[in-house]
Design a protein around this motif. Structure first.
Motif, PDB file in Angstrom:
ATOM      1  N   UNK A 171      18.579  24.175 -50.010  1.00 33.17           N
ATOM      2  CA  UNK A 171      19.599  23.547 -49.168  1.00 33.17           C
ATOM      3  C   UNK A 171      19.314  23.780 -47.690  1.00 33.17           C
ATOM      4  N   UNK A 172      18.886  24.981 -47.342  1.00 32.49           N
ATOM      5  CA  UNK A 172      18.595  25.310 -45.940  1.00 32.49           C
ATOM      6  C   UNK A 172      17.474  24.427 -45.396  1.00 32.49           C
ATOM      7  N   UNK A 173      16.456  24.181 -46.206  1.00 32.03           N
ATOM      8  CA  UNK A 173      15.297  23.418 -45.759  1.00 32.03           C
ATOM      9  C   UNK A 173      15.496  21.906 -45.861  1.00 32.03           C
ATOM     10  N   UNK A 174      16.614  21.477 -46.435  1.00 34.01           N
ATOM     11  CA  UNK A 174      16.877  20.053 -46.582  1.00 34.01           C
ATOM     12  C   UNK A 174      17.500  19.518 -45.296  1.00 34.01           C
ATOM     13  N   UNK A 175      16.657  18.962 -44.404  1.00 34.63           N
ATOM     14  CA  UNK A 175      17.170  18.533 -43.104  1.00 34.63           C
ATOM     15  C   UNK A 175      18.057  17.293 -43.203  1.00 34.63           C
ATOM     16  N   UNK A 176      18.035  16.597 -44.347  1.00 26.78           N
ATOM     17  CA  UNK A 176      18.902  15.422 -44.494  1.00 26.78           C
ATOM     18  C   UNK A 176      20.378  15.805 -44.480  1.00 26.78           C
ATOM     19  N   UNK A 177      20.676  17.075 -44.759  1.00 28.52           N
ATOM     20  CA  UNK A 177      22.061  17.535 -44.722  1.00 28.52           C
ATOM     21  C   UNK A 177      22.600  17.614 -43.297  1.00 28.52           C
ATOM     22  N   UNK A 178      21.694  17.515 -42.333  1.00 28.68           N
ATOM     23  CA  UNK A 178      22.107  17.578 -40.930  1.00 28.68           C
ATOM     24  C   UNK A 178      22.181  16.182 -40.305  1.00 28.68           C
ATOM     25  N   UNK A 179      22.044  15.154 -41.119  1.00 31.44           N
ATOM     26  CA  UNK A 179      22.145  13.793 -40.614  1.00 31.44           C
ATOM     27  C   UNK A 179      20.802  13.095 -40.574  1.00 31.44           C
ATOM     28  N   UNK A 180      20.793  11.889 -39.994  1.00 31.19           N
ATOM     29  CA  UNK A 180      19.578  11.091 -39.945  1.00 31.19           C
ATOM     30  C   UNK A 180      18.883  11.194 -38.602  1.00 31.19           C
ATOM     31  N   UNK A 181      17.898  10.341 -38.415  1.00 30.93           N
ATOM     32  CA  UNK A 181      17.170  10.269 -37.138  1.00 30.93           C
ATOM     33  C   UNK A 181      17.875   9.259 -36.242  1.00 30.93           C
ATOM     34  N   UNK A 204      21.189   4.857 -36.259  1.00 36.94           N
ATOM     35  CA  UNK A 204      20.784   6.034 -37.015  1.00 36.94           C
ATOM     36  C   UNK A 204      20.075   5.621 -38.297  1.00 36.94           C
ATOM     37  N   UNK A 205      18.936   6.277 -38.533  1.00 38.16           N
ATOM     38  CA  UNK A 205      18.079   5.977 -39.689  1.00 38.16           C
ATOM     39  C   UNK A 205      18.014   7.192 -40.602  1.00 38.16           C
ATOM     40  N   UNK A 206      18.213   6.978 -41.882  1.00 43.96           N
ATOM     41  CA  UNK A 206      17.990   8.040 -42.841  1.00 43.96           C
ATOM     42  C   UNK A 206      16.800   7.678 -43.727  1.00 43.96           C
ATOM     43  N   UNK A 207      16.291   8.649 -44.452  1.00 44.92           N
ATOM     44  CA  UNK A 207      15.064   8.491 -45.238  1.00 44.92           C
ATOM     45  C   UNK A 207      15.185   7.336 -46.233  1.00 44.92           C
ATOM     46  N   UNK A 208      14.095   6.611 -46.418  1.00 43.21           N
ATOM     47  CA  UNK A 208      14.093   5.449 -47.308  1.00 43.21           C
ATOM     48  C   UNK A 208      14.459   5.783 -48.741  1.00 43.21           C
ATOM     49  N   UNK A 209      14.121   6.991 -49.188  1.00 37.52           N
ATOM     50  CA  UNK A 209      14.421   7.400 -50.566  1.00 37.52           C
ATOM     51  C   UNK A 209      15.730   8.184 -50.651  1.00 37.52           C
ATOM     52  N   UNK A 210      16.556   8.016 -49.656  1.00 40.11           N
ATOM     53  CA  UNK A 210      17.790   8.792 -49.558  1.00 40.11           C
ATOM     54  C   UNK A 210      18.731   8.547 -50.730  1.00 40.11           C
ATOM     55  N   UNK A 230      26.183  12.520 -45.140  1.00 46.28           N
ATOM     56  CA  UNK A 230      25.936  13.405 -44.001  1.00 46.28           C
ATOM     57  C   UNK A 230      25.545  12.605 -42.752  1.00 46.28           C
ATOM     58  N   UNK A 231      24.851  11.509 -42.943  1.00 40.97           N
ATOM     59  CA  UNK A 231      24.475  10.680 -41.804  1.00 40.97           C
ATOM     60  C   UNK A 231      25.697   9.992 -41.203  1.00 40.97           C
ATOM     61  N   UNK A 232      26.585   9.517 -42.047  1.00 43.61           N
ATOM     62  CA  UNK A 232      27.820   8.904 -41.542  1.00 43.61           C
ATOM     63  C   UNK A 232      28.671   9.949 -40.817  1.00 43.61           C
TER      64      UNK A 232
END
Length: 336
Positions: free
Chosen positions: A274-284, A294-300, A307-309
């Protein structure tokens, strides 16, 4: 606030996108979602249509489409229509998990950059190891492969604003990613960027930082060119995945004692993941355009969408874009 969502973008669209929107809609009743895409496919995953509007279109931009050509020719694509809604003030922000190049193009050509910013960049939030929910921002991570010192200087201003207004950090520390901490390290671009950053009293520049210091929280904001930033981002992601695989193999390939130990440490391994999962902190975030893009990973999956919203909600609530516009307008006025 209204968020225009490209419901057809990404490998798992529209299922993951709609399910993530559903999660966010339950928490944020002050958001209205505009979902652009194929209505039948979207409606299949809707559990509640409160504050949700579907704008039907059969056209979408594929992951292998040429970004510029697709944005210019596919006028009815879900991503293009969502970007147009932001430009027309029908929505306040744009979210997509689709073609990254197309989203950057839509952000620049349709929504437009803030006056005074030469090249908007991609900003991500990454974890700081050893802290609870600690993060730092890295920019640019791929919007511009060829970057001038002036662009890196602007990334520092943009990143500082994000850290201050969205993350709530007073006087955030800004570091320049380099191959050494000494002032004279690096190539011509980083040396010139260093001088620009050091001479700007509006940012708290702490000097050069090395890649090995990033996850230790050496700075709140780290700036670099898009080529280097993208390589660093993918290296961090790949290292995290490899470490988890290495640990898993060590547990399963070393007998009963190792398996028992792995079972006892299962929760710890889960926390580590969980700590290393940067998707939990939102998108790019494509930072430097006139609205949050805002862009999140294609395989999201749905959790990353949620989290991105949440991140977009924080950006809109903080009015960070408005403050950036005022800042650069003031700089332009002084320059004139």
């Amino acid at each position: 606030m209204k968020i225009a969502v490209d419901a057809m973008g990404g490998d798992n669209a529209p299922k993951a996108i709609v399910e993530g929107v559903m999660m966010a809609a339950k928490e944020y009743n002050d958001i209205e979602f505009l979902l652009y895409g194929k209505e039948d496919s979207i409606r299949k995953y809707l559990t509640d249509e409160t504050n949700i509007t579907i704008i039907h279109t059969d056209e979408k931009i594929a992951s292998d489409d040429d970004p510029v050509r697709a944005v210019r020719r596919k006028k009815n694509a879900s991503m293009v229509l969502a970007a147009q809604a932001v430009k027309d003030k029908e929505a306040d922000a744009l979210f997509s998990a689709g073609n990254t190049g197309a989203l950057l193009t839509a952000g620049l050509l349709i929504i437009g950059r803030i006056k005074g910013i030469d090249r908007p960049g991609l900003l991500v939030s990454l974890p700081v190891i050893g802290t609870e929910n600690g993060t730092f921002n890295l920019m640019d991570v791929g919007a511009n492969a060829d970057t001038k010192p002036e662009n890196i200087h602007q990334y520092a201003i943009l990143g500082s604003y994000y850290a201050q207004f969205v993350r709530g950090i007073k006087n955030p520390k800004v570091g320049l990613l380099n191959n050494g901490t000494e002032e004279n390290k690096g190539n011509d671009v980083t040396k010139r960027a260093y001088q620009l950053l050091a001479n700007n009293a509006d940012i708290n520049f702490i000097g050069n930082v090395e890649a090995r210091e990033l996850l230790s929280g050496a700075a709140d904001v780290v700036v670099t060119d898009g080529f280097t930033g993208n390589a660093v981002l993918k290296t961090i992601e790949g290292t995290a995945m490899s470490m988890m695989k290495l640990i898993k193999n060590a547990v399963y390939e070393n007998g009963t004692k190792a398996k028992l130990g792995g079972l006892l440490l299962k929760d710890s391994f889960s926390n580590m993941k969980d700590v290393m999962d940067y998707s939990k902190h939102g998108g790019a975030v494509l930072f430097g355009v006139k609205a949050p893009v805002v862009k999140t990973h294609g395989s999201t999956e749905k959790d990353a969408v949620y989290h991105t919203i949440k991140q977009i909600h924080e950006m809109l609530e903080s009015h960070v874009i408005d403050d950036l516009v005022h800042y650069f307008e003031a700089k332009e006025t002084l320059a004139e």
